[in-house]
Design an enzyme around this catalytic site. Structure first.
Site, mmCIF file in Angstrom:
data_model
loop_
_atom_site.group_PDB
_atom_site.id
_atom_site.type_symbol
_atom_site.label_atom_id
_atom_site.label_comp_id
_atom_site.label_asym_id
_atom_site.label_seq_id
_atom_site.Cartn_x
_atom_site.Cartn_y
_atom_site.Cartn_z
ATOM 1 N N ARG A 121 0.821 -1.215 0.000
ATOM 2 C CA ARG A 121 0.000 0.000 0.000
ATOM 3 C C ARG A 121 0.851 1.260 0.000
ATOM 4 O O ARG A 121 0.525 2.245 -0.673
ATOM 5 C CB ARG A 121 -0.933 -0.002 1.226
ATOM 6 C CG ARG A 121 -1.969 1.117 1.207
ATOM 7 C CD ARG A 121 -2.887 1.059 2.418
ATOM 8 N NE ARG A 121 -3.685 -0.148 2.424
ATOM 9 C CZ ARG A 121 -4.548 -0.463 3.390
ATOM 10 N NH1 ARG A 121 -4.699 0.327 4.431
ATOM 11 N NH2 ARG A 121 -5.238 -1.581 3.317
ATOM 12 N N HIS A 177 0.459 4.203 -2.880
ATOM 13 C CA HIS A 177 0.129 5.589 -2.547
ATOM 14 C C HIS A 177 1.276 6.538 -2.881
ATOM 15 O O HIS A 177 1.048 7.721 -3.118
ATOM 16 C CB HIS A 177 -0.258 5.689 -1.066
ATOM 17 C CG HIS A 177 -1.611 5.140 -0.772
ATOM 18 N ND1 HIS A 177 -2.513 5.750 0.080
ATOM 19 C CD2 HIS A 177 -2.246 4.015 -1.220
ATOM 20 C CE1 HIS A 177 -3.624 5.028 0.148
ATOM 21 N NE2 HIS A 177 -3.477 3.970 -0.631
ATOM 22 N N ASP A 178 2.480 6.012 -2.904
ATOM 23 C CA ASP A 178 3.612 6.839 -3.335
ATOM 24 C C ASP A 178 3.526 7.122 -4.829
ATOM 25 O O ASP A 178 3.634 8.270 -5.263
ATOM 26 C CB ASP A 178 4.926 6.134 -3.005
ATOM 27 C CG ASP A 178 6.142 6.976 -3.369
ATOM 28 O OD1 ASP A 178 6.118 8.205 -3.123
ATOM 29 O OD2 ASP A 178 7.119 6.419 -3.891
ATOM 30 N N GLY A 204 4.450 10.550 -8.978
ATOM 31 C CA GLY A 204 5.233 9.403 -9.426
ATOM 32 C C GLY A 204 5.901 8.713 -8.257
ATOM 33 O O GLY A 204 5.802 9.136 -7.098
ATOM 34 N N SER A 237 7.859 10.407 -1.967
ATOM 35 C CA SER A 237 7.260 11.574 -1.309
ATOM 36 C C SER A 237 6.328 11.173 -0.171
ATOM 37 O O SER A 237 6.180 11.913 0.807
ATOM 38 C CB SER A 237 6.503 12.438 -2.320
ATOM 39 O OG SER A 237 5.430 11.718 -2.916
ATOM 40 N N ASN A 292 -4.606 8.718 3.378
ATOM 41 C CA ASN A 292 -3.432 8.154 4.047
ATOM 42 C C ASN A 292 -3.534 8.117 5.565
ATOM 43 O O ASN A 292 -3.058 7.181 6.201
ATOM 44 C CB ASN A 292 -2.180 8.948 3.661
ATOM 45 C CG ASN A 292 -1.844 8.837 2.187
ATOM 46 O OD1 ASN A 292 -2.268 7.907 1.519
ATOM 47 N ND2 ASN A 292 -1.086 9.790 1.683
ATOM 48 N N HIS A 328 -5.838 -6.135 -2.996
ATOM 49 C CA HIS A 328 -6.728 -6.237 -1.842
ATOM 50 C C HIS A 328 -7.028 -7.682 -1.472
ATOM 51 O O HIS A 328 -7.845 -7.935 -0.588
ATOM 52 C CB HIS A 328 -8.031 -5.487 -2.106
ATOM 53 C CG HIS A 328 -7.920 -4.016 -1.883
ATOM 54 N ND1 HIS A 328 -8.962 -3.133 -2.085
ATOM 55 C CD2 HIS A 328 -6.867 -3.258 -1.465
ATOM 56 C CE1 HIS A 328 -8.552 -1.904 -1.815
ATOM 57 N NE2 HIS A 328 -7.288 -1.949 -1.440
#
Length: 340
Positions: A80, A84-85, A90, A94, A112, A211
């Site tokens: 995950r 999400h990064d 990209g 971050s 998040n 998932h």
């Protein structure tokens, strides 16, 4: 860079003459954005660290083995984090940045906060690599390798991981809120967010298969279990711990049959209307989901087809790079803070 024939293929995949998912002019605009975002990205390579840090893959694997052995749910946390990064700026690390006086990170963004965990796993891997190869391996690459190893450790497929990403010196709280699909989003919106990243309908359905491992908070599945479930006894049973007004932090597995095994059970549950999140079930139940329904059935019937496509789609997602980070990025010494 995506060629014109690839964009055309995505357009064909996104819609059928009978039931388009997105209007053509929206698709055109998004496609142009995809082309521009990939136009100047330098290539990633499989042997990027072969000389500078030849033990990088071994170190990441050992740390992930320890993490998953201590708690199998850590596999889903690593995957995950990578997702999400990559959906914000990209795959540039971050998502790992903490808030400071001069930088607002992504950790407290709505998709998040309270949902992304596992930062300490990445910290441990980074500390090991800094001892072995100081200042060499980026946090963005660590996330990518860790996600691959996490999947393998719970029974999923192997794929080669292209490397050479740099860590960004920026983060985007706003883009985290805008770009990351949410639990109650409609199918057209979900697909548009994947398309914006250069990911097709097939990628959308395959990557959603992540998932098959992991847990969700009551806050994210409450709308699903208090919606129209008919005779679904499993989802209705979750109401005992996730009430209409309480229990936000109660958790339930996406895949209640094999929650700690990476397999195709997720898709089998969608066929039974057992998807935990509205956004999961939309892949099969949405009236717009002509193609997604076909793919759900395919992966429910053929686990090898799912594994192959998931591997391909993970490489494709991992190649969503930030051209600015290649020019102005760095290799962070601590994944939570930019270098001083």
């Amino acid at each position: 860079m995506l060629e014109s024939h690839q964009i055309a293929a995505q357009e064909e995949e996104m819609a059928t003459p009978r039931q388009p998912i997105l209007r053509p002019f929206i698709l055109f605009i998004l496609s142009r954005l995809v082309i521009e975002s990939f136009a100047s990205d330098p290539p990633l390579t499989l042997d990027y660290y072969s000389s500078s840090c030849p033990t990088v893959l071994e170190i990441v694997r050992k740390e992930m083995e320890c993490a998953v052995l201590s708690d199998p749910r850590n596999a889903a946390l690593a995957v995950r984090l990578h997702f999400h990064d990559c959906f914000v700026q990209g795959c540039d690390g971050s998502v790992l940045l903490d808030d400071t006086v001069t930088l607002k990170g992504e950790k407290t963004a709505s998709p998040n906060v309270n949902s992304l965990l596992g930062y300490e796993i990445i910290d441990r891997i980074k500390n090991k690599l800094e001892s072995e190869c100081p200042g060499v391996v980026s946090c963005a690459d660590i996330l990518t390798i860790a996600a691959r190893d996490a999947v393998i450790l719970v029974g999923g497929p192997y794929w080669d991981v292209p490397l050479g990403r740099k860590d960004s010196k920026t983060a985007s709280y706003d883009l985290a809120n805008e770009n990351i699909p949410t639990a109650n989003e409609g199918l057209a919106s979900i697909i548009s967010k994947f398309l914006y990243q250069g990911l097709s309908v097939t990628d959308t359905v395959a990557l959603s298969g992540a998932h098959t491992i992991g847990m969700a908070r009551c806050q994210n599945y409450r709308a699903r279990i208090y919606g129209s479930l008919g005779e679904n006894s499993h989802l209705s049973s979750l109401k005992s711990t996730c009430t209409a007004v309480e229990g936000d932090d109660k958790i339930a597995p996406f895949d209640y049959v094999t929650p700690n095994v990476f397999d195709n059970s997720y898709y089998i549950l969608l066929l039974k209307e057992d998807g935990l999140l509205n956004s999961d079930q939309e892949l099969y139940s949405s009236l717009l989901g002509i193609q997604t329904k076909r793919l759900v059935r395919k992966y429910a019937e053929d686990s090898l087809a799912f594994f192959q496509q998931f591997s391909d789609s993970m490489v494709k997602m991992g190649n969503i790079t930030n051209s600015d980070s290649f020019e102005n990025g760095e290799v962070r010494k601590n994944c939570r803070f930019i270098n001083t």
